[in-house]
Design a protein around this motif. Structure first.
Motif, PDB file in Angstrom:
ATOM      1  N   GLY A  95       1.132  -1.439   4.522  1.00 39.45           N
ATOM      2  CA  GLY A  95       0.380  -2.075   3.464  1.00 39.45           C
ATOM      3  C   GLY A  95      -0.924  -1.384   3.117  1.00 39.45           C
ATOM      4  O   GLY A  95      -1.707  -1.903   2.337  1.00 39.45           O
ATOM      5  N   SER A 132      -0.573   2.223  -1.829  1.00 39.26           N
ATOM      6  CA  SER A 132       0.506   1.941  -2.764  1.00 39.26           C
ATOM      7  C   SER A 132       0.581   3.066  -3.788  1.00 39.26           C
ATOM      8  O   SER A 132      -0.375   3.795  -4.016  1.00 39.26           O
ATOM      9  N   GLN A 182       5.696  -5.415   4.501  1.00 41.75           N
ATOM     10  CA  GLN A 182       4.300  -4.985   4.446  1.00 41.75           C
ATOM     11  C   GLN A 182       4.126  -3.563   3.924  1.00 41.75           C
ATOM     12  O   GLN A 182       3.014  -3.033   3.923  1.00 41.75           O
ATOM     13  N   ARG A 192       4.227  -0.912   0.874  1.00 43.69           N
ATOM     14  CA  ARG A 192       4.150  -0.890  -0.587  1.00 43.69           C
ATOM     15  C   ARG A 192       4.752   0.362  -1.224  1.00 43.69           C
ATOM     16  O   ARG A 192       5.024   0.371  -2.422  1.00 43.69           O
ATOM     17  N   ASP A 198       3.853  -7.505   0.681  1.00 41.90           N
ATOM     18  CA  ASP A 198       3.647  -6.461  -0.319  1.00 41.90           C
ATOM     19  C   ASP A 198       4.941  -5.775  -0.722  1.00 41.90           C
ATOM     20  O   ASP A 198       4.976  -5.075  -1.726  1.00 41.90           O
TER      21      ASP A 198
END
Length: 474
Positions: free
Chosen positions: A5, A8, A37, A39, A72
């Protein structure tokens, strides 16, 4: 290690993960936790299991978890009824399978005990490991053949024990397969060295496992470390002091571990092997003792407690009665599925193979010279660099002759079992059984034990030629 996470990208690559053993109550939950978790990759997880309902429950669990506001990940989970469908066009294949323990694992543990052979784990070597290998080889041939037909370019990540035999079988069936085996036993020794750094280096505080660099070489659950560093500082030089602080290594009292966790580990066997051979054995003590005969030559099983470990009884391998599974408890709300940092590396490895962020870790892979004095092609455990659809094993050097001789016995047995499995030759598998260091009983008793194990587990050994086997006839 990448923190789940933590970053991203606008359009994460989408992948398909085919999960063999998708009804798992352990590794599948870890994967759900970690994907929820992450992304920077997205996609679909196809869960296949011979128990379709368990896979369907995990699909529902995965869907609920990724729909949380705190999650996420962008993932779809689906259960499928056929292995072909799970692996069709997969980019990654994950394997974590196990036959019903009440029909297999219980016999692997309890029958050898009747012959005086004690096994704390019974899943890698010894009578239990050999029978588990014999059950797994046909299953892994089928997985490899399906990969060859449905997703030949996929990376196959294996968690199933016996790790070495399962991974080796994948390559024997499909030599061009791209497969690795993952095991977290070495992580515990990185944690040990993190503690050693904090004890011996004034500047070392709150040292994380991921900061410890170790040189790993051997085979799964019988792996050795001959170098450990933190930020370039040598930690191996402190092992003699650590050894002395732990003496007497077998100083626990018989019976003292009766109420301890089945998985307790005090590193006493690991340090005893270091004291004997000058290399630190890097697996849990309950695994290590199964590779050498002297720790398990016991008149009273409680004597094993002297080394700070205990036997895992067959009852601990069974499901919790007729009650709901862990997945069912999560789905009903009786238990909460909390997102956490699992410490496992599967998602990191997938990210690395997609070219997002390289990973260096230990894994099981065919020997290309990374352990210079073990046979080429045998599956060994060493460090490797994973990046951009490639695995590059890192040269670990040779094993000292006296350590190599112990390791080589098990390499030869594992290679023999794979060859026997492809031939369906039960008598050849029995020769590997006889050669295992834990089979210290006489030949006739060993034949009786082997035959009884085969008869108890016959329905899981249909790929073997049982009708013409001399060992069963006698």
């Amino acid at each position: 290690m990448h923190q789940l996470g933590s970053r991203s990208i606008e359009e994460p690559p989408r992948v398909k993960i085919g999960y063999v053993g998708g009804g798992s109550q352990g590794w599948a939950h870890t994967l759900i936790n970690d994907l929820a978790q992450c992304r920077d990759i997205a996609g679909t997880v196809a869960l296949y299991d011979v128990d379709y309902e368990s896979a369907a429950d995990n699909a529902e669990l995965g869907t609920r978890v990724v729909e949380r506001e705190s999650a996420d990940g962008d993932w779809t989970f689906e259960a499928v009824r056929e292995l072909d469908d799970a692996l069709a066009d997969a980019d990654v294949v994950v394997c974590s399978i196990q036959d019903p323990p009440e029909e297999t694992f219980v016999h692997d543990i309890d029958l050898p005990k009747q012959y005086g052979i004690h096994q704390p784990v019974a899943d890698t070597v010894g009578p239990g490991g050999i029978l588990r290998s014999m059950r797994a080889i046909p299953q892994y041939r089928e997985i490899a053949a399906t990969v060859r037909e449905r997703c030949p370019d996929a990376w196959v990540i294996n968690y199933t024990n016996p790790m070495t035999v399962c991974t080796r079988t994948l390559y024997e069936e499909f030599p061009d397969i791209k497969a690795i085996g993952l095991c977290h036993e070495v992580f515990k020794h990185q944690e040990l060295f993190a503690e050693i750094a904090e004890r011996h280096l004034e500047e070392a505080t709150d040292v994380a496992r991921e900061e410890i660099r170790v040189n790993v070489k051997g085979i799964n659950h019988f792996t050795w470390i001959d170098e450990a560093r933190w930020r370039g500082r040598d930690l191996y030089r402190f092992l003699d002091d650590e050894l002395e602080a732990r003496r007497p290594l077998n100083g626990f009292e018989p019976g003292s571990m009766a109420d301890a966790s089945y998985w307790v580990n005090n590193y006493r066997v690991s340090f005893d092997l270091y004291d004997r051979f000058g290399l630190l054995a890097a697996a849990g003590d309950r695994h290590l003792v199964e590779f050498v005969p002297w720790y398990l030559a016991l008149d009273d099983p409680a004597e094993l407690h002297r080394w700070g470990i205990r036997f895992t009884p067959s009852s601990a391998r069974l499901p919790d009665g007729d009650g709901p599974t862990r997945t069912e408890r999560y789905l009903s709300g009786d238990e909460t599925f909390d997102l956490s940092q699992s410490g496992e590396e599967l998602v990191d490895i997938v990210r690395a193979l997609l070219g997002i962020e390289p990973v260096e870790t230990h894994l099981n892979y065919p020997n290309e010279g990374q352990v210079s004095n073990l046979p080429e092609g045998a599956v060994v455990e060493t460090n490797a660099l994973l990046t951009g659809d490639d695995v590059s094993p890192i040269a670990a050097g040779s094993l000292p002759r006296e350590v190599r001789s112990m390791v080589l016995t098990h390499v030869d047995d594992q290679e023999t079992l794979v060859e026997a499995g492809f031939e369906g030759d039960l008598d050849r598998a029995f020769r590997a059984f006889l050669n295992d260091p834990l089979v210290t009983i006489d030949r006739d008793a060993a034949a009786d034990l082997f035959a009884e194990l085969v008869e108890r587990e016959r329905e899981y050994l249909t790929a073997w030629n049982l009708e013409d086997a001399d060992v069963l006839a006698t």
